[in-house]
Scaffold this motif. Structure first.
Motif, PDB file in Angstrom:
ATOM      1  N   ARG A 111       0.748  -1.277   0.087  1.00 57.87           N
ATOM      2  CA  ARG A 111       0.025  -0.027  -0.105  1.00 57.87           C
ATOM      3  C   ARG A 111       0.784   1.189  -0.046  1.00 57.87           C
ATOM      4  O   ARG A 111       0.533   2.166  -0.763  1.00 57.87           O
ATOM      5  N   ARG A 112       1.917   1.233   0.831  1.00 60.65           N
ATOM      6  CA  ARG A 112       2.805   2.440   0.992  1.00 60.65           C
ATOM      7  C   ARG A 112       3.578   2.833  -0.386  1.00 60.65           C
ATOM      8  O   ARG A 112       3.650   3.975  -0.967  1.00 60.65           O
ATOM      9  N   PHE A 113       3.876   1.502  -1.059  1.00 57.70           N
ATOM     10  CA  PHE A 113       4.608   2.004  -2.619  1.00 57.70           C
ATOM     11  C   PHE A 113       3.626   2.413  -3.382  1.00 57.70           C
ATOM     12  O   PHE A 113       3.784   3.129  -4.341  1.00 57.70           O
ATOM     13  N   LYS A 114       2.283   1.789  -3.517  1.00 57.19           N
ATOM     14  CA  LYS A 114       1.349   2.240  -4.484  1.00 57.19           C
ATOM     15  C   LYS A 114       0.780   3.727  -4.187  1.00 57.19           C
ATOM     16  O   LYS A 114       0.708   4.427  -5.029  1.00 57.19           O
ATOM     17  N   GLN A 115       0.747   4.340  -2.900  1.00 58.36           N
ATOM     18  CA  GLN A 115       0.520   5.474  -2.855  1.00 58.36           C
ATOM     19  C   GLN A 115       1.605   6.559  -3.136  1.00 58.36           C
ATOM     20  O   GLN A 115       1.376   7.508  -3.587  1.00 58.36           O
ATOM     21  N   ALA A 116       2.948   5.726  -2.892  1.00 57.12           N
ATOM     22  CA  ALA A 116       4.001   6.703  -3.394  1.00 57.12           C
ATOM     23  C   ALA A 116       4.093   6.876  -4.912  1.00 57.12           C
ATOM     24  O   ALA A 116       4.353   7.987  -5.605  1.00 57.12           O
ATOM     25  N   PHE A 167       8.348   2.160  -8.144  1.00 60.45           N
ATOM     26  CA  PHE A 167       7.250   2.144  -6.862  1.00 60.45           C
ATOM     27  C   PHE A 167       6.157   1.118  -7.050  1.00 60.45           C
ATOM     28  O   PHE A 167       6.040   0.144  -6.218  1.00 60.45           O
ATOM     29  N   LEU A 168       5.761   0.992  -8.311  1.00 63.97           N
ATOM     30  CA  LEU A 168       4.978  -0.246  -8.729  1.00 63.97           C
ATOM     31  C   LEU A 168       5.557  -1.574  -8.581  1.00 63.97           C
ATOM     32  O   LEU A 168       4.924  -2.462  -8.372  1.00 63.97           O
ATOM     33  N   ARG A 169       6.590  -1.421  -9.161  1.00 60.32           N
ATOM     34  CA  ARG A 169       7.305  -2.708  -9.167  1.00 60.32           C
ATOM     35  C   ARG A 169       7.526  -3.404  -7.752  1.00 60.32           C
ATOM     36  O   ARG A 169       7.331  -4.597  -7.429  1.00 60.32           O
ATOM     37  N   ARG A 170       8.057  -2.255  -6.895  1.00 61.77           N
ATOM     38  CA  ARG A 170       7.970  -3.011  -5.356  1.00 61.77           C
ATOM     39  C   ARG A 170       7.099  -3.403  -4.863  1.00 61.77           C
ATOM     40  O   ARG A 170       6.773  -4.340  -4.081  1.00 61.77           O
ATOM     41  N   ALA A 171       5.599  -2.779  -5.112  1.00 62.58           N
ATOM     42  CA  ALA A 171       4.402  -3.004  -4.840  1.00 62.58           C
ATOM     43  C   ALA A 171       4.084  -4.330  -5.225  1.00 62.58           C
ATOM     44  O   ALA A 171       3.504  -5.330  -4.283  1.00 62.58           O
ATOM     45  N   ARG A 172       4.479  -4.747  -6.503  1.00 62.84           N
ATOM     46  CA  ARG A 172       3.959  -6.171  -6.980  1.00 62.84           C
ATOM     47  C   ARG A 172       4.940  -7.102  -6.299  1.00 62.84           C
ATOM     48  O   ARG A 172       4.525  -8.213  -6.069  1.00 62.84           O
ATOM     49  N   GLN A 173       6.019  -6.684  -6.113  1.00 64.08           N
ATOM     50  CA  GLN A 173       7.088  -7.800  -5.232  1.00 64.08           C
ATOM     51  C   GLN A 173       6.571  -8.148  -3.956  1.00 64.08           C
ATOM     52  O   GLN A 173       6.453  -9.186  -3.772  1.00 64.08           O
ATOM     53  N   ALA A 174       5.825  -6.982  -3.396  1.00 58.56           N
ATOM     54  CA  ALA A 174       5.522  -7.304  -1.899  1.00 58.56           C
ATOM     55  C   ALA A 174       4.223  -8.208  -2.097  1.00 58.56           C
ATOM     56  O   ALA A 174       4.065  -9.105  -1.195  1.00 58.56           O
ATOM     57  N   GLU A 175       3.310  -7.895  -3.137  1.00 56.42           N
ATOM     58  CA  GLU A 175       2.082  -8.541  -3.277  1.00 56.42           C
ATOM     59  C   GLU A 175       2.519 -10.251  -3.691  1.00 56.42           C
ATOM     60  O   GLU A 175       1.967 -11.163  -3.083  1.00 56.42           O
ATOM     61  N   THR A 176       3.469 -10.411  -4.478  1.00 51.77           N
ATOM     62  CA  THR A 176       4.003 -11.412  -4.952  1.00 51.77           C
ATOM     63  C   THR A 176       4.600 -12.411  -3.539  1.00 51.77           C
ATOM     64  O   THR A 176       4.285 -13.562  -3.325  1.00 51.77           O
TER      65      THR A 176
END
Length: 73
Positions: A21-26, A40-49
Motif C-alpha cells: 500500500r505504501r509503495f502504491k501511494q508513493a 514504486f509499482l514494481r516494489r508493490a508487485r514484489q510485496a504482493e507476490t
C-alpha cells in the motif's frame, strides 16, 4: 557483537500488505510513466507476490513433492 532482535506486533502478511500500500501511494504521487513511479509499482508487485508465495508455502495443502523416477535394481 550482539544481534539485534525485533519483536513484531503485526504478522508477516500484514507487513507485506502495508508495504505494498505504501509503495502504491508513493507511485500515485509521481508523474505517469516516470521511472520513479515504475519502480514504486514494481516494489508493490514484489510485496504482493511475496505475500502470495508466503500464503502458498504456509498452506496446509502444501505437500512434499513425490519423485516419479523408479530406480532399477
Amino acid at each position: 557483537m550482539q544481534r539485534r532482535r525485533i519483536k513484531h506486533t503485526t504478522s508477516f502478511e500484514e507487513r507485506l500488505a502495508q508495504e505494498a500500500r505504501r509503495f502504491k501511494q508513493a507511485a500515485e504521487k509521481e508523474a505517469p510513466g516516470s521511472t520513479a513511479r515504475e519502480l514504486f509499482l514494481r516494489r508493490a508487485r514484489q510485496a504482493e507476490t511475496a505475500s502470495h508465495m508466503n500464503a502458498w508455502l504456509t498452506s496446509p495443502a502444501l505437500q512434499i513433492p513425490k519423485t516419479d523416477v523408479q530406480q532399477d535394481n
